[in-house]
Write a protein that holds these residues in place. Sequence first.
Motif, PDB file in Angstrom:
ATOM      1  N   SER A  40       5.758  -7.463  -0.287  1.00 47.52           N
ATOM      2  CA  SER A  40       6.350  -6.117  -0.235  1.00 47.52           C
ATOM      3  C   SER A  40       7.256  -5.853  -1.437  1.00 47.52           C
ATOM      4  CB  SER A  40       7.143  -5.946   1.056  1.00 47.52           C
ATOM      5  OG  SER A  40       8.187  -6.902   1.108  1.00 47.52           O
ATOM      6  N   ALA A  41       7.482  -6.872  -2.277  1.00 54.18           N
ATOM      7  CA  ALA A  41       8.256  -6.652  -3.510  1.00 54.18           C
ATOM      8  C   ALA A  41       7.453  -5.804  -4.500  1.00 54.18           C
ATOM      9  CB  ALA A  41       8.621  -7.994  -4.142  1.00 54.18           C
ATOM     10  N   PHE A  42       6.140  -5.736  -4.292  1.00 57.16           N
ATOM     11  CA  PHE A  42       5.277  -4.879  -5.117  1.00 57.16           C
ATOM     12  C   PHE A  42       5.131  -3.502  -4.470  1.00 57.16           C
ATOM     13  CE2 PHE A  42       3.625  -8.982  -6.650  1.00 57.16           C
ATOM     14  CZ  PHE A  42       3.381  -8.730  -7.994  1.00 57.16           C
ATOM     15  N   THR A  43       5.043  -2.470  -5.287  1.00 57.36           N
ATOM     16  CA  THR A  43       4.556  -1.171  -4.815  1.00 57.36           C
ATOM     17  C   THR A  43       3.363  -0.800  -5.688  1.00 57.36           C
ATOM     18  OG1 THR A  43       5.879   0.209  -6.317  1.00 57.36           O
ATOM     19  CG2 THR A  43       6.921  -0.452  -4.235  1.00 57.36           C
ATOM     20  N   PHE A  44       2.395  -0.116  -5.090  1.00 60.44           N
ATOM     21  CA  PHE A  44       1.209   0.326  -5.827  1.00 60.44           C
ATOM     22  C   PHE A  44       0.992   1.797  -5.510  1.00 60.44           C
ATOM     23  CE2 PHE A  44       0.599  -4.256  -5.175  1.00 60.44           C
ATOM     24  CZ  PHE A  44       0.329  -4.666  -6.466  1.00 60.44           C
ATOM     25  N   ASP A  45       1.003   2.616  -6.531  1.00 59.99           N
ATOM     26  CA  ASP A  45       0.939   4.057  -6.326  1.00 59.99           C
ATOM     27  C   ASP A  45      -0.268   4.633  -7.065  1.00 59.99           C
ATOM     28  OD1 ASP A  45       2.061   6.381  -5.198  1.00 59.99           O
ATOM     29  OD2 ASP A  45       2.880   6.943  -7.155  1.00 59.99           O
ATOM     30  N   ALA A  72      -6.059 -16.038  -3.490  1.00 57.20           N
ATOM     31  CA  ALA A  72      -7.388 -15.428  -3.331  1.00 57.20           C
ATOM     32  C   ALA A  72      -7.304 -13.922  -3.059  1.00 57.20           C
ATOM     33  CB  ALA A  72      -8.190 -16.137  -2.229  1.00 57.20           C
ATOM     34  N   THR A  73      -6.239 -13.282  -3.555  1.00 63.44           N
ATOM     35  CA  THR A  73      -6.083 -11.827  -3.392  1.00 63.44           C
ATOM     36  C   THR A  73      -5.668 -11.208  -4.721  1.00 63.44           C
ATOM     37  OG1 THR A  73      -3.720 -11.920  -2.873  1.00 63.44           O
ATOM     38  CG2 THR A  73      -5.257 -12.125  -1.014  1.00 63.44           C
ATOM     39  N   TRP A  74      -5.957  -9.935  -4.897  1.00 62.84           N
ATOM     40  CA  TRP A  74      -5.469  -9.185  -6.054  1.00 62.84           C
ATOM     41  C   TRP A  74      -5.511  -7.695  -5.733  1.00 62.84           C
ATOM     42  CZ3 TRP A  74     -10.173 -11.411  -5.585  1.00 62.84           C
ATOM     43  CH2 TRP A  74     -11.302 -10.619  -5.772  1.00 62.84           C
ATOM     44  N   HIS A  75      -4.849  -6.905  -6.542  1.00 61.56           N
ATOM     45  CA  HIS A  75      -4.907  -5.448  -6.420  1.00 61.56           C
ATOM     46  C   HIS A  75      -5.709  -4.889  -7.585  1.00 61.56           C
ATOM     47  CE1 HIS A  75      -2.103  -5.250  -3.091  1.00 61.56           C
ATOM     48  NE2 HIS A  75      -2.190  -3.919  -3.087  1.00 61.56           N
ATOM     49  N   GLY A  86      -1.387   9.748 -12.125  1.00 57.19           N
ATOM     50  CA  GLY A  86      -1.434   8.449 -12.775  1.00 57.19           C
ATOM     51  C   GLY A  86      -1.572   7.330 -11.770  1.00 57.19           C
ATOM     52  N   THR A  87      -1.993   6.166 -12.247  1.00 53.17           N
ATOM     53  CA  THR A  87      -2.022   4.955 -11.436  1.00 53.17           C
ATOM     54  C   THR A  87      -0.852   4.101 -11.913  1.00 53.17           C
ATOM     55  OG1 THR A  87      -4.414   5.075 -11.214  1.00 53.17           O
ATOM     56  CG2 THR A  87      -3.393   2.922 -10.849  1.00 53.17           C
ATOM     57  N   SER A  88       0.012   3.717 -10.966  1.00 48.66           N
ATOM     58  CA  SER A  88       1.235   3.033 -11.379  1.00 48.66           C
ATOM     59  C   SER A  88       1.660   2.026 -10.323  1.00 48.66           C
ATOM     60  CB  SER A  88       2.354   4.056 -11.618  1.00 48.66           C
ATOM     61  OG  SER A  88       2.604   4.777 -10.433  1.00 48.66           O
ATOM     62  N   GLY A  89       2.710   1.297 -10.614  1.00 48.37           N
ATOM     63  CA  GLY A  89       3.204   0.299  -9.672  1.00 48.37           C
ATOM     64  C   GLY A  89       4.547  -0.224 -10.118  1.00 48.37           C
ATOM     65  N   SER A  90       5.120  -1.080  -9.258  1.00 50.25           N
ATOM     66  CA  SER A  90       6.410  -1.669  -9.606  1.00 50.25           C
ATOM     67  C   SER A  90       6.581  -3.009  -8.890  1.00 50.25           C
ATOM     68  CB  SER A  90       7.556  -0.732  -9.219  1.00 50.25           C
ATOM     69  OG  SER A  90       7.685  -0.671  -7.812  1.00 50.25           O
ATOM     70  N   PHE A  91       7.532  -3.781  -9.386  1.00 52.09           N
ATOM     71  CA  PHE A  91       7.886  -5.054  -8.755  1.00 52.09           C
ATOM     72  C   PHE A  91       9.407  -5.199  -8.843  1.00 52.09           C
ATOM     73  CE2 PHE A  91       8.758  -9.666  -9.127  1.00 52.09           C
ATOM     74  CZ  PHE A  91       8.276 -10.067  -7.891  1.00 52.09           C
ATOM     75  N   THR A  92      10.035  -5.392  -7.687  1.00 49.52           N
ATOM     76  CA  THR A  92      11.497  -5.484  -7.625  1.00 49.52           C
ATOM     77  C   THR A  92      11.905  -6.912  -7.262  1.00 49.52           C
ATOM     78  OG1 THR A  92      11.687  -3.159  -7.005  1.00 49.52           O
ATOM     79  CG2 THR A  92      13.562  -4.576  -6.485  1.00 49.52           C
ATOM     80  N   THR A 150      13.939  -3.884 -11.477  1.00 50.49           N
ATOM     81  CA  THR A 150      12.606  -3.375 -11.156  1.00 50.49           C
ATOM     82  C   THR A 150      11.808  -3.210 -12.449  1.00 50.49           C
ATOM     83  OG1 THR A 150      13.343  -2.215  -9.171  1.00 50.49           O
ATOM     84  CG2 THR A 150      11.287  -1.452 -10.167  1.00 50.49           C
ATOM     85  N   VAL A 151      10.639  -3.862 -12.473  1.00 51.32           N
ATOM     86  CA  VAL A 151       9.714  -3.635 -13.588  1.00 51.32           C
ATOM     87  C   VAL A 151       8.653  -2.665 -13.076  1.00 51.32           C
ATOM     88  CG1 VAL A 151       8.517  -5.800 -12.987  1.00 51.32           C
ATOM     89  CG2 VAL A 151       8.039  -4.688 -15.156  1.00 51.32           C
ATOM     90  N   SER A 152       8.355  -1.651 -13.859  1.00 48.94           N
ATOM     91  CA  SER A 152       7.353  -0.680 -13.426  1.00 48.94           C
ATOM     92  C   SER A 152       6.290  -0.531 -14.508  1.00 48.94           C
ATOM     93  CB  SER A 152       8.003   0.663 -13.105  1.00 48.94           C
ATOM     94  OG  SER A 152       8.759   1.108 -14.194  1.00 48.94           O
ATOM     95  N   TRP A 153       5.143  -0.019 -14.099  1.00 48.10           N
ATOM     96  CA  TRP A 153       4.043   0.129 -15.054  1.00 48.10           C
ATOM     97  C   TRP A 153       3.201   1.347 -14.698  1.00 48.10           C
ATOM     98  CZ3 TRP A 153       4.550  -3.970 -11.649  1.00 48.10           C
ATOM     99  CH2 TRP A 153       3.658  -3.998 -10.584  1.00 48.10           C
TER     100      TRP A 153
END
Length: 226
Positions: A40-45, A72-75, A86-92, A150-153
């Motif tokens: 849950s530290a990741f968000t995917f938008d 064995a998982t990825w987004h 846009g397609t974006s995400g973050s990690f806190t 928080t790193v975002s992309w």
Amino acid sequence: MGPPHSFYVLLRAFLIVLLLSFVPFVRSAVTNTTFDDTSSAFTFDGSWTATSASNPCGGCSSKPDASQAFGATWHDGNIRTDAPRGTSGSFTFTGSAVYIYGIDQAVSQPNIAFSLGDVSSVHYYTGNERFVYNALFFSATGLAAGETHTVSWVFNVNPSTGVGLQSALFDYAVVTSGSADVVKPPGTTTSSTSTSTDVQRTQTTTSPPPSSTTTTQNALINQSSS
Ligand SMILES: *[C@@H]1O[C@H](CO)[C@@H](O)[C@H](O)[C@H]1NC(C)=O
Ligand SMILES: CC(=O)N[C@H]1CO[C@H](CO)[C@@H](O)[C@@H]1O
């Protein structure tokens, strides 16, 4: 007349002992923690699919070997040239360094623009491998260890691929933490048995740290002066 020569010999021996005692302490205080993309530290938008061997993405053009992905998982995220959003995400995280890993692919990978505070970089894979596992997408070191960052992309279509639908695969993050132990007030629980002594020593020595401990030292300095 200055102090006798033997004074300098003793002083020098003292400083060498300080330096030697500091290095193993720093190593033992720092730990890495891995966060899978399912954390849950990741968000995917935007347009993302949480993917694994048991939950494959039928519509995704990228089909890496699940057994080589962490957990064995990825987004799988994608972007179209005419996408309405846009397609974006973050990690806190809380720590002194962060490393974001994914699976690089030679075919149709977008530019991934990362930012963390005033650190920013764009990741784009220029090699020819169909898939490259454990590929470092972004890293930042020397952060204030006790603070939350928080790193975002965001994805930007890379025109050089000649493909209008592009995708990138996010796998996991590694966070370096633990150096904050060095500046915790006395009495705070710590995994090190010699914290208070070493805090004293690191404050009195002016010797530059070995390069391998630079990151931790930066965090230490920032922490101490705040
Ligand atoms: C933590 O992970 C990073 C990136 O993989 C690595 O460069 C660093 O040496 C690791 N630090 C420790 C203490 O294991
Ligand atoms: C997060 C932060 O403030 N990092 C800084 C710590 O101190 C070093 C050295 O002064 C800087 O280079 C970092 O940017």
